[in-house]
Design an enzyme around this catalytic site. Structure first.
Site, PDB file in Angstrom:
ATOM      1  N   GLY A  10      59.227  -8.034  -3.363  1.00 15.91           N
ATOM      2  CA  GLY A  10      60.148  -8.549  -2.347  1.00 15.91           C
ATOM      3  C   GLY A  10      59.382  -8.991  -1.095  1.00 15.91           C
ATOM      4  N   GLN A  11      60.349  -9.558  -0.065  1.00 18.10           N
ATOM      5  CA  GLN A  11      59.617  -9.930   1.215  1.00 18.10           C
ATOM      6  C   GLN A  11      58.981  -9.104   1.848  1.00 18.10           C
ATOM      7  OE1 GLN A  11      61.962 -13.125   3.577  1.00 18.10           O
ATOM      8  NE2 GLN A  11      63.770 -12.251   2.798  1.00 18.10           N
ATOM      9  N   LEU A  12      59.726  -7.756   1.921  1.00 16.08           N
ATOM     10  CA  LEU A  12      58.965  -6.995   2.835  1.00 16.08           C
ATOM     11  C   LEU A  12      57.532  -6.332   2.149  1.00 16.08           C
ATOM     12  CD1 LEU A  12      58.645  -5.009   5.245  1.00 16.08           C
ATOM     13  CD2 LEU A  12      60.197  -3.678   4.384  1.00 16.08           C
ATOM     14  N   ALA A  61      65.668  -2.925  -2.549  1.00 17.41           N
ATOM     15  CA  ALA A  61      66.984  -3.001  -2.366  1.00 17.41           C
ATOM     16  C   ALA A  61      67.606  -3.850  -3.024  1.00 17.41           C
ATOM     17  CB  ALA A  61      67.288  -3.124  -0.870  1.00 17.41           C
ATOM     18  N   TYR A 126      78.104  -4.272   0.122  1.00 19.18           N
ATOM     19  CA  TYR A 126      76.251  -4.163   0.256  1.00 19.18           C
ATOM     20  C   TYR A 126      76.131  -3.349   1.445  1.00 19.18           C
ATOM     21  CZ  TYR A 126      71.947  -5.538   2.509  1.00 19.18           C
ATOM     22  OH  TYR A 126      70.635  -5.457   3.165  1.00 19.18           O
TER      23      TYR A 126
END
Length: 296
Positions: A10-12, A61, A126
């Site tokens: 993911g991005q992080l 997530a 969410y």
């Protein structure tokens, strides 16, 4: 020191990998969902027993905000059951958990930045699943850091910045919402803040702090806000993205009512970062300054 990172693709997760070389004293173990399925507790136990991490950064997530309105079970499994599994396994192995959460736990009805202790009231599936994940971590663990962030973008993965630049190539005009206010977060800045917290824990001292409001980082587990500094609308963010990348397009400011979405967004979700700045001595760049480091 061993640091296990979930959600490595993911991005992080990719942002942590991007700066990992700056932390030679840390042995990183990066796990994608195929390496570590956080919804499967047996899988979590197996990976932890092999790696025995001192810290776990949960960057995994379910973040498809609108899809969550219909994929409620999937969002719940990843954001709640996944968080619960990691918390339980962290407790068993004595691992400190750094769990990433969101500004969507708030309803957005304030007009000043949200502090960590402000009342939560998510307005979307969410947001509710992320809040429930937070609660699971807090109920199970003593050694945890929950880090709430907002409007994450980076050179990695899919995000608002990349979408704006792609659409600017495909269209002659764009309408962007201007009545939702928040703060963009460069995922690399978030990664650096997280690792600063990790590093602070390896140099614990017995010195007691006289600051009762913000105790020493040696004992200050809990919830922290992190985003870049300042605030803007999505329209402002898009305008700055185009400006920095020298892209000319007809950019129109529109109200939220002109762009209805399945999930309700907070109208105002700026986060107060005073606590993380004071406790960990973290300097935070303004959102536009940080954006300038990412000319695509």
């Amino acid at each position: 020191m061993v640091v296990l990172v979930t959600g490595a693709n993911g991005q992080l997760g990719q942002s942590i990998q991007f700066i990992a070389g700056n932390y030679p004293d840390i042995q990183f173990i990066f796990c994608s969902s195929s390496d570590l399925d956080i919804t499967n507790k047996d899988n979590c136990e197996k990976v932890f027993s092999q790696s025995k991490p001192d810290f776990c950064i949960n960057a995994a997530a379910y973040t498809a905000v609108d899809k969550a309105e219909t994929e409620t079970e999937k969002a719940h499994f990843i954001n709640v059951i996944g968080a619960k599994n990691l918390a339980e396994v962290c407790k068993y192995f004595g691992t400190t958990l750094l769990h990433i959460s969101t500004d969507f736990v708030f309803d957005g009805n304030k007009s000043i930045p949200y502090a960590e202790e402000d009342a939560t009231n998510p307005q979307s599936v969410y947001g509710q699943t992320k809040l429930d994940g937070e609660k699971a971590v807090r109920e199970i663990l003593d050694k945890y850091f929950i880090i709430r962030t907002s409007w994450v973008y980076s050179q990695f993965g899919n995000n608002f910045m990349k979408t704006i630049l792609r659409l600017a190539k495909e269209r002659t005009s764009l309408g962007i919402v201007s009545d939702q206010i928040g703060t963009p977060t460069n995922a690399v800045d978030l990664a650096e803040a997280i690792l600063k917290i990790v590093e602070s824990q390896k140099s614990k001292t017995k010195k007691e702090t006289t600051n009762t409001q913000h105790p020493s980082p040696n004992t200050q587990f809990g919830i922290y806000n992190f985003s870049n500094d300042g605030e803007c609308s999505w329209y402002d963010f898009a305008k700055k993205i185009l400006e920095i990348n020298n892209v000319n397009i007809d950019l129109q400011s529109i109200p939220t009512t002109s762009y209805p979405t399945p999930a309700q967004r907070p109208k105002y979700s700026v986060l107060d970062k005073s606590k993380i700045k004071i406790v960990f001595g973290i300097d935070i760049k303004s959102w536009d300054e940080s954006l300038r480091t990412l000319v695509i």
